[in-house]
Design a protein around this motif. Structure first.
Motif, PDB file in Angstrom:
ATOM      1  N   THR A 196      -0.283  -3.127  -6.300  1.00 42.54           N
ATOM      2  CA  THR A 196      -1.649  -3.654  -6.240  1.00 42.54           C
ATOM      3  C   THR A 196      -1.738  -5.143  -6.541  1.00 42.54           C
ATOM      4  O   THR A 196      -2.834  -5.660  -6.782  1.00 42.54           O
ATOM      5  CB  THR A 196      -2.557  -2.892  -7.221  1.00 42.54           C
TER       6      THR A 196
ATOM      7  N   ALA B  95      -5.633  -4.294  -3.246  1.00 42.32           N
ATOM      8  CA  ALA B  95      -4.757  -5.160  -4.033  1.00 42.32           C
ATOM      9  C   ALA B  95      -5.424  -6.491  -4.341  1.00 42.32           C
ATOM     10  O   ALA B  95      -6.422  -6.875  -3.723  1.00 42.32           O
ATOM     11  CB  ALA B  95      -3.447  -5.404  -3.294  1.00 42.32           C
TER      12      ALA B  95
ATOM     13  N   VAL C 250      -6.152  -3.005   1.204  1.00 42.06           N
ATOM     14  CA  VAL C 250      -5.220  -2.020   0.628  1.00 42.06           C
ATOM     15  C   VAL C 250      -5.430  -1.891  -0.880  1.00 42.06           C
ATOM     16  O   VAL C 250      -4.588  -1.353  -1.597  1.00 42.06           O
ATOM     17  CB  VAL C 250      -3.756  -2.383   0.954  1.00 42.06           C
TER      18      VAL C 250
ATOM     19  N   GLU D  79       0.826  -1.205   0.000  1.00 38.00           N
ATOM     20  CA  GLU D  79       0.000   0.000   0.000  1.00 38.00           C
ATOM     21  C   GLU D  79       0.855   1.248   0.000  1.00 38.00           C
ATOM     22  O   GLU D  79       0.539   2.242  -0.694  1.00 38.00           O
ATOM     23  CB  GLU D  79      -0.918  -0.006   1.216  1.00 38.00           C
ATOM     24  N   SER D  80       1.960   1.235   0.727  1.00 41.97           N
ATOM     25  CA  SER D  80       2.801   2.433   0.862  1.00 41.97           C
ATOM     26  C   SER D  80       3.504   2.810  -0.429  1.00 41.97           C
ATOM     27  O   SER D  80       3.935   3.959  -0.585  1.00 41.97           O
ATOM     28  CB  SER D  80       3.826   2.229   1.980  1.00 41.97           C
TER      29      SER D  80
END
Length: 285
Positions: free
Chosen positions: A118, A156, A154, A113-114
């Motif tokens: 994905t 993904a 997140v 996420e950072s």
């Protein structure tokens, strides 16, 4: 080495796997090396093979290296044991390895996420002597459900990958249908629909599968594609696979995602293995 026709690579989004290419550099120098070769997107196996939970400083260092190089991480493996090496995943291995996988789920998802990644690849584990395969499969489903839920938080997908039996004889998913079956089970269990098939053309060809047939049947469930030539797992043009044709088949089947370059550079520096790919096709648009 044969150069791909421009039409075969136009508008594809290629990324470079930094766990198999540019390994002549330390990990934190690889994003810049890929950028110098013209690429703006990369992927990685879990870089810290000894631990599912590296120090925050190591995560921060990789994040900074990606940012400084102007490269986007588009694919990341969850912890999977020693890669390259004899281990082929951890999530279906009872005991310490599956616990390590679980300990890694939120760490890997948070890192993804950072950096805007994905796609998270969750490799099955090898079959374990003395353990009922059904027990391993039940454990795998439990852990994949946990991974899919973390990935969904997140934004993904979770990828399930077919490997090949000659090189990974104890790995249970050695056909496209076996991996897609797992994908379907995960999606049925979570209701999230974010489990996808990782279609690796090299592994499919090593298993003797009809690659064109797999593309036609599985493109709609595919979340990521990886390519290497066969024999040798080298760059396109070093073997006999019709990779340009397969890319066109993927396009016609509706796949428009990332294509990861996951091949061995051989005896050349990694930067010298991209002459098959026109420079204008290396930077993702």
């Amino acid at each position: 080495m044969a150069r791909f026709p421009e039409a075969a690579v136009t508008d594809w989004r290629f990324d470079v796997n930094l766990s198999i290419l540019f390994t002549e550099y330390p990990l934190l120098e690889r994003p810049a090396a890929a950028a110098a070769a013209g690429f703006t997107a990369v992927e990685l196996w879990w870089p810290w093979t000894e631990t599912p939970a590296p120090a925050q400083s190591e995560l921060d260092g990789l994040r900074a290296a990606l940012s400084d190089a102007g490269t986007r991480l588009v694919g990341l493996n969850f912890y999977a044991g020693q890669l390259p090496g004899p281990d082929r995943g951890a999530l279906s291995v009872p005991g310490e390895e599956s616990e390590r996988f679980r300990a890694n789920i939120d760490i890997a998802a948070g890192f993804a996420e950072s950096v805007g990644c994905t796609a998270l690849n969750a490799l099955y584990g090898n079959r374990v002597e003395g353990v009922d395969p059904a027990v391993q499969d039940e454990l795998a489903l439990e852990n994949l459900v946990l991974a899919a839920r973390a990935a969904a938080r997140v934004g993904a997908t979770v990828l399930v990958e077919t490997l090949n039996k000659p090189e990974s004889p104890l790995y249970p998913l050695v056909s496209a249908p076996s991996a897609v079956e797992v994908v379907d089970k995960v999606n049925a269990a979570t209701g999230l629909g974010n489990a996808k098939f990782l279609l690796d053309i090299y592994h499919l060809s090593m298993n003797g599968e009809d690659v064109s047939g797999v593309i036609a049947a599985c493109a709609g469930k595919t979340g990521h594609v990886q390519i290497a030539d066969n024999p040798g797992r080298g760059a396109p043009g070093t073997g006999s696979l019709p990779l340009g044709r397969h890319l066109e088949e993927l396009r016609k089947a509706g796949y428009d995602g990332w294509v990861g370059l996951e091949y061995k550079p051989g005896d050349r520096p990694s930067a010298g293995t991209f002459d098959w790919l026109p420079a204008r096709a290396r930077a993702a648009r």
